[in-house]
Scaffold this motif. Structure first.
Motif, PDB file in Angstrom:
ATOM      1  N   LEU A 176     -76.750  88.744  58.707  1.00  0.00           N
ATOM      2  CA  LEU A 176     -75.487  90.007  58.500  1.00  0.00           C
ATOM      3  C   LEU A 176     -74.601  89.152  59.683  1.00  0.00           C
ATOM      4  O   LEU A 176     -73.349  89.530  59.779  1.00  0.00           O
ATOM      5  CB  LEU A 176     -75.445  91.370  59.000  1.00  0.00           C
ATOM      6  CG  LEU A 176     -75.886  91.583  57.664  1.00  0.00           C
ATOM      7  CD1 LEU A 176     -76.691  93.223  58.589  1.00  0.00           C
ATOM      8  CD2 LEU A 176     -75.573  92.470  57.137  1.00  0.00           C
ATOM      9  N   ARG A 177     -74.871  89.365  60.743  1.00  0.00           N
ATOM     10  CA  ARG A 177     -74.415  88.277  62.086  1.00  0.00           C
ATOM     11  C   ARG A 177     -73.399  86.967  60.990  1.00  0.00           C
ATOM     12  O   ARG A 177     -72.708  86.978  62.133  1.00  0.00           O
ATOM     13  CB  ARG A 177     -75.097  87.727  62.630  1.00  0.00           C
ATOM     14  CG  ARG A 177     -74.558  87.368  64.305  1.00  0.00           C
ATOM     15  CD  ARG A 177     -75.342  86.714  65.688  1.00  0.00           C
ATOM     16  NE  ARG A 177     -77.271  87.289  65.085  1.00  0.00           N
ATOM     17  CZ  ARG A 177     -78.503  86.529  65.597  1.00  0.00           C
ATOM     18  NH1 ARG A 177     -77.924  84.964  66.569  1.00  0.00           N
ATOM     19  NH2 ARG A 177     -78.870  87.262  65.353  1.00  0.00           N
ATOM     20  N   ALA A 178     -74.625  86.246  60.049  1.00  0.00           N
ATOM     21  CA  ALA A 178     -73.471  85.131  59.868  1.00  0.00           C
ATOM     22  C   ALA A 178     -72.020  85.720  58.888  1.00  0.00           C
ATOM     23  O   ALA A 178     -70.805  84.556  59.022  1.00  0.00           O
ATOM     24  CB  ALA A 178     -74.353  84.556  58.829  1.00  0.00           C
ATOM     25  N   GLY A 179     -72.199  86.952  58.459  1.00  0.00           N
ATOM     26  CA  GLY A 179     -71.575  86.711  57.318  1.00  0.00           C
ATOM     27  C   GLY A 179     -70.250  87.230  58.829  1.00  0.00           C
ATOM     28  O   GLY A 179     -68.899  87.736  58.355  1.00  0.00           O
ATOM     29  N   LEU A 180     -70.168  88.050  59.351  1.00  0.00           N
ATOM     30  CA  LEU A 180     -69.887  89.045  60.100  1.00  0.00           C
ATOM     31  C   LEU A 180     -69.219  87.932  61.127  1.00  0.00           C
ATOM     32  O   LEU A 180     -67.885  87.740  61.508  1.00  0.00           O
ATOM     33  CB  LEU A 180     -70.277  89.793  61.281  1.00  0.00           C
ATOM     34  CG  LEU A 180     -71.271  91.624  60.706  1.00  0.00           C
ATOM     35  CD1 LEU A 180     -72.120  91.931  61.162  1.00  0.00           C
ATOM     36  CD2 LEU A 180     -69.691  92.274  60.109  1.00  0.00           C
ATOM     37  N   SER A 181     -69.837  86.981  61.612  1.00  0.00           N
ATOM     38  CA  SER A 181     -68.828  86.498  62.203  1.00  0.00           C
ATOM     39  C   SER A 181     -68.050  84.877  61.925  1.00  0.00           C
ATOM     40  O   SER A 181     -66.886  84.400  62.425  1.00  0.00           O
ATOM     41  CB  SER A 181     -70.192  84.373  63.025  1.00  0.00           C
ATOM     42  OG  SER A 181     -70.799  85.168  63.682  1.00  0.00           O
ATOM     43  N   ALA A 182     -68.628  85.028  60.591  1.00  0.00           N
ATOM     44  CA  ALA A 182     -66.472  84.390  59.709  1.00  0.00           C
ATOM     45  C   ALA A 182     -66.301  85.020  59.153  1.00  0.00           C
ATOM     46  O   ALA A 182     -64.898  85.080  59.243  1.00  0.00           O
ATOM     47  CB  ALA A 182     -67.630  83.941  58.271  1.00  0.00           C
ATOM     48  N   SER A 183     -66.260  86.936  59.395  1.00  0.00           N
ATOM     49  CA  SER A 183     -65.489  87.300  59.121  1.00  0.00           C
ATOM     50  C   SER A 183     -64.460  87.624  60.252  1.00  0.00           C
ATOM     51  O   SER A 183     -63.054  87.611  60.301  1.00  0.00           O
ATOM     52  CB  SER A 183     -65.432  89.033  59.097  1.00  0.00           C
ATOM     53  OG  SER A 183     -66.388  89.011  57.623  1.00  0.00           O
ATOM     54  N   HIS A 184     -64.776  87.196  61.339  1.00  0.00           N
ATOM     55  CA  HIS A 184     -64.093  87.626  62.805  1.00  0.00           C
ATOM     56  C   HIS A 184     -63.259  86.425  62.565  1.00  0.00           C
ATOM     57  O   HIS A 184     -61.939  86.669  63.655  1.00  0.00           O
ATOM     58  CB  HIS A 184     -65.545  87.587  64.098  1.00  0.00           C
ATOM     59  CG  HIS A 184     -64.674  87.471  65.588  1.00  0.00           C
ATOM     60  ND1 HIS A 184     -64.386  86.409  66.051  1.00  0.00           N
ATOM     61  CD2 HIS A 184     -64.950  88.400  66.641  1.00  0.00           C
ATOM     62  CE1 HIS A 184     -63.533  86.748  67.542  1.00  0.00           C
ATOM     63  NE2 HIS A 184     -64.452  88.260  67.723  1.00  0.00           N
ATOM     64  N   LYS A 185     -62.995  85.265  62.369  1.00  0.00           N
ATOM     65  CA  LYS A 185     -62.949  84.152  62.145  1.00  0.00           C
ATOM     66  C   LYS A 185     -61.182  84.283  61.160  1.00  0.00           C
ATOM     67  O   LYS A 185     -59.664  83.690  61.992  1.00  0.00           O
ATOM     68  CB  LYS A 185     -63.065  82.592  61.628  1.00  0.00           C
ATOM     69  CG  LYS A 185     -64.244  82.198  62.686  1.00  0.00           C
ATOM     70  CD  LYS A 185     -64.804  81.245  61.963  1.00  0.00           C
ATOM     71  CE  LYS A 185     -65.957  80.363  62.249  1.00  0.00           C
ATOM     72  NZ  LYS A 185     -66.639  79.475  62.262  1.00  0.00           N
ATOM     73  N   LEU A 186     -60.912  85.368  60.198  1.00  0.00           N
ATOM     74  CA  LEU A 186     -60.352  85.488  60.054  1.00  0.00           C
ATOM     75  C   LEU A 186     -58.852  86.954  60.300  1.00  0.00           C
ATOM     76  O   LEU A 186     -57.998  87.239  60.213  1.00  0.00           O
ATOM     77  CB  LEU A 186     -60.408  86.306  57.931  1.00  0.00           C
ATOM     78  CG  LEU A 186     -61.502  85.478  57.794  1.00  0.00           C
ATOM     79  CD1 LEU A 186     -62.134  86.267  56.164  1.00  0.00           C
ATOM     80  CD2 LEU A 186     -60.934  83.571  57.467  1.00  0.00           C
ATOM     81  N   LEU A 187     -59.936  87.952  61.127  1.00  0.00           N
ATOM     82  CA  LEU A 187     -58.921  88.878  61.617  1.00  0.00           C
ATOM     83  C   LEU A 187     -57.948  89.053  62.829  1.00  0.00           C
ATOM     84  O   LEU A 187     -58.404  87.866  63.114  1.00  0.00           O
ATOM     85  CB  LEU A 187     -59.870  89.665  62.196  1.00  0.00           C
ATOM     86  CG  LEU A 187     -60.623  90.601  61.187  1.00  0.00           C
ATOM     87  CD1 LEU A 187     -62.131  91.289  61.165  1.00  0.00           C
ATOM     88  CD2 LEU A 187     -60.029  91.709  59.947  1.00  0.00           C
TER      89      LEU A 187
END
Length: 261
Positions: free
Chosen positions: A56-67
């Protein structure tokens, strides 16, 4: 990048069968080279919450870059058992998301979290484990006082993880114990309850007396606690039914929304 003002998702639970089939389908549709990153799902046989937190951390870290700055990230969690909630909140805090709203329910297990991306540099306490035990104890005592009745582990764990997330202690735990922060965090919650003079362990079988997750937890000195939550709910239901026009009581959804508020 950083062009998305809002994001909403339902977090996945560990699902070995689905992920194995996903890897096979990817290889069939796109070829073995494209599916190579998914090969680990075929060989792996055990998905614990520690592994899931890292995923989940890997997916959320990737999402952080988009927001974008000031955006919102809403996370929905069906089947929100304590391990799942802990993994999600730990992964989010470690991925630089600040928790700004939350709602949790034990039965049925459901949770909803709203996060905001941040760029905070968090200075961890000098002794992280001690700070977490004290914060867990305070959070648990507070939630029991608010509910006014003995509570189960799901409520205790949820209250502690939310308190940790609000103070970014989960982020500090990941930095201190990157391999398995959930063990460290859960042990701190258990120790905060077991060693607290303010709490008593009730309704537990003798064989499970050493397990903080068994039975319920209550206040050693309950004076000043709120009226029992069950009694307050019952009163509100009675008032709602009494105030409704004859033969036209509130529907279940409307009544439940009123009770939650």
């Amino acid at each position: 990048l950083k062009s998305v003002p809002f994001m909403i998702t339902t977090l996945p639970r560990p699902n070995a069968v689905l992920w194995i089939l996903t890897a096979i389908w990817a290889a069939w549709l796109w070829g073995q080279e494209a599916a190579k990153p998914l090969k680990k799902f075929i060989s792996r046989r055990r998905y614990d919450w520690a592994w899931h937190e890292q995923a989940l951390r890997a997916g959320l870290s990737a999402s952080h870059k988009l927001l974008t700055k000031g955006s919102r990230f809403v996370v929905l969690m069906p089947e929100a058992e304590p391990g799942f909630v802990g993994a999600a909140l730990t992964a989010a805090d470690a991925s630089s998301f600040s928790l700004i709203h939350y709602a949790m329910r034990a039965e049925p297990g459901e949770a909803q979290f709203t996060f905001q991306p941040d760029q905070l540099t968090v200075e961890p306490p000098a002794t992280l484990t001690t700070a977490m035990r004290l914060r867990a104890e305070a959070a648990v005592v507070e939630v029991i006082r608010q509910r006014g009745e003995p509570v189960r582990w799901a409520t205790i764990s949820g209250a502690a993880f939310v308190a940790f997330a609000e103070e970014h202690l989960l982020r500090a735990a990941v930095e201190e114990s990157a391999s398995d922060p959930l063990d460290m965090i859960t042990e701190a919650i258990e120790a905060g309850c077991a060693n607290s003079p303010q709490l008593v362990h009730v309704g537990v079988e003798e064989a499970e007396a050493d397990s903080p997750r068994a039975g319920k937890w209550w206040l050693a000195e309950p004076e000043g606690a709120a009226d029992p939550l069950a009694d307050r709910v019952e009163r509100e239901v009675a008032h709602s039914l009494a105030d409704a026009p004859a033969g036209d009581g509130p529907d279940t959804t409307t009544l439940e929304r009123h009770l939650c508020a």
